[in-house]
Enzyme design. Structure first.
Site, PDB file in Angstrom:
ATOM      1  N   SER A 139     125.413 -19.821   8.249  1.00 30.37           N
ATOM      2  CA  SER A 139     125.132 -21.221   8.571  1.00 30.37           C
ATOM      3  C   SER A 139     124.340 -21.895   7.461  1.00 30.37           C
ATOM      4  O   SER A 139     123.517 -21.259   6.787  1.00 30.37           O
ATOM      5  CB  SER A 139     124.329 -21.293   9.881  1.00 30.37           C
ATOM      6  OG  SER A 139     123.776 -22.567  10.083  1.00 30.37           O
ATOM      7  N   TYR A 152     117.304 -19.518  15.009  1.00 34.82           N
ATOM      8  CA  TYR A 152     118.740 -19.442  14.713  1.00 34.82           C
ATOM      9  C   TYR A 152     118.974 -19.209  13.226  1.00 34.82           C
ATOM     10  O   TYR A 152     119.742 -18.321  12.828  1.00 34.82           O
ATOM     11  CB  TYR A 152     119.431 -20.723  15.166  1.00 34.82           C
ATOM     12  CG  TYR A 152     120.874 -20.811  14.727  1.00 34.82           C
ATOM     13  CD1 TYR A 152     121.822 -19.924  15.222  1.00 34.82           C
ATOM     14  CD2 TYR A 152     121.294 -21.776  13.815  1.00 34.82           C
ATOM     15  CE1 TYR A 152     123.145 -19.986  14.816  1.00 34.82           C
ATOM     16  CE2 TYR A 152     122.615 -21.851  13.409  1.00 34.82           C
ATOM     17  CZ  TYR A 152     123.534 -20.950  13.905  1.00 34.82           C
ATOM     18  OH  TYR A 152     124.850 -21.006  13.500  1.00 34.82           O
TER      19      TYR A 152
END
Length: 329
Positions: free
Chosen positions: A135, A160
């Site tokens: 990501s 995350y």
């Protein structure tokens, strides 16, 4: 015929990747837990679309689905024992910056322990090709713009992001120990048909069409490198092909549009396409959110031949067309 395992197969990106694999003649084994992070009915519709594509292509015999949890080693063993596997596209994860702050233990369990279970299974079954979904969040509030794969990324600002950076490290370890050829792909704000309902473009569109206010965090100057789903899928497929090359292979690639759109510009584009004026619920900037994401995709262009080509407004038009065809949750 090569067979590829896709984790998170019924998700937004995963369902599109499955369709692309089928179109190129691969066998596909999908894995998805169909959990309640968002409505399982959404994933059911995504998978129905994959099955429809398989029937249209005459590829029903090349498609299988396991409703399994990647954290369960026994279930993963059943998947990989079911047929010879040539490669894995690992997309399954709990996603999202803000919810990861509320549920860090869950995010760590799924995103790290699940990835470890999968890597262990790859080693046991001698699967030597892996595409791992990372990501853009790993860059944190990087001061250097645009973001390059060589930038320092050891200061994530959300759980995350930390799990995605740690996932890249785990993949490198298994590459080093067992020769798994690996492409780690840092996705930049993917949007388009089947986008998760909790993501901004989907949420804003739904609320604007219903005449409801949209949550507008900060002053509107935060910027994102919005990347259309077709361009992302093209990058994933190119990365999978790259893992088939000769020699030891481990690389990290940015997959973005290499263009930034501010929050205010995104809302104006939605207003133009929808013909609806947005009602803004102004809220403070959120912890864990980065100020800007901006991909340097020169490495992906050079090595993979990646070439994103969907202008933002055109991508929004395609998304809205799809959205208008969907049942409302």
């Amino acid at each position: 015929m090569e067979t590829i395992v896709v984790t998170g197969a019924a998700g937004f990106i995963g369902s599109h990747v499955c369709e692309a694999l089928l179109a190129e003649g691969y066998g596909v084994i999908g894995i998805d837990h169909f959990n309640d992070f968002y409505s399982p009915a959404v994933k059911e519709r995504n998978w129905e679309a994959v099955e429809t594509t398989a029937k249209r292509l005459g590829a029903g015999g090349r498609l299988r689905l396991f409703r399994s949890d990647i954290r369960d080693a026994g279930e993963m063993e059943q998947v990989f024992a079911s047929a010879p596997v040539d490669g894995v596209i690992h997309l399954a994860a709990y996603a999202g910056v803000r919810p990861s702050i509320q549920q860090p233990l869950l995010y760590t369990d799924v995103n790290l322990n699940g990835t470890l279970v999968l890597l262990d299974i790859l080693q046991k079954h001698q699967v030597k090709r892996l595409v791992f979904a990372s990501s853009s969040s790993v860059y944190g509030n990087n001061k250097k713009i645009p973001f390059s794969e060589d930038d320092f990324v050891d200061k994530p600002i959300s759980p995350y992001a930390a799990t995605k950076k740690a996932g890249e490290l785990l993949c490198h370890t298994w590459h080093h120990l067992y020769g798994i050829k690996t492409a780690c792909l840092r996705f930049f704000t993917v949007y388009g048909p089947r986008q998760r309902p909790d993501l901004a473009i989907h949420k804003f569109t739904r609320r604007m069409l219903a005449g409801e206010p949209i949550p507008f965090y900060g002053d509107g100057t935060s910027r994102r490198d919005y990347t259309y789903i077709d361009d992302i899928v093209d990058g994933v497929m190119r990365a999978l092909a790259w893992t088939k090359g000769e020699g030891s292979r481990f690389e990290v690639f940015n997959l973005g549009e290499s263009n930034t759109i501010s929050l205010s510009e995104m809302v104006r584009t939605l207003e133009n396409v929808l013909g609806v004026r947005a009602k803004l619920e102004r809220l403070p900037a959120q912890s864990g959110d980065v100020n800007v994401t901006y991909a340097d995709v020169s490495k992906a262009r050079r090595v993979l031949g990646y070439c994103p080509s969907t202008p933002f407004e055109e991508g929004i038009r395609r998304f809205v067309k799809w959205m208008n065809e969907q049942p409302q949750e």
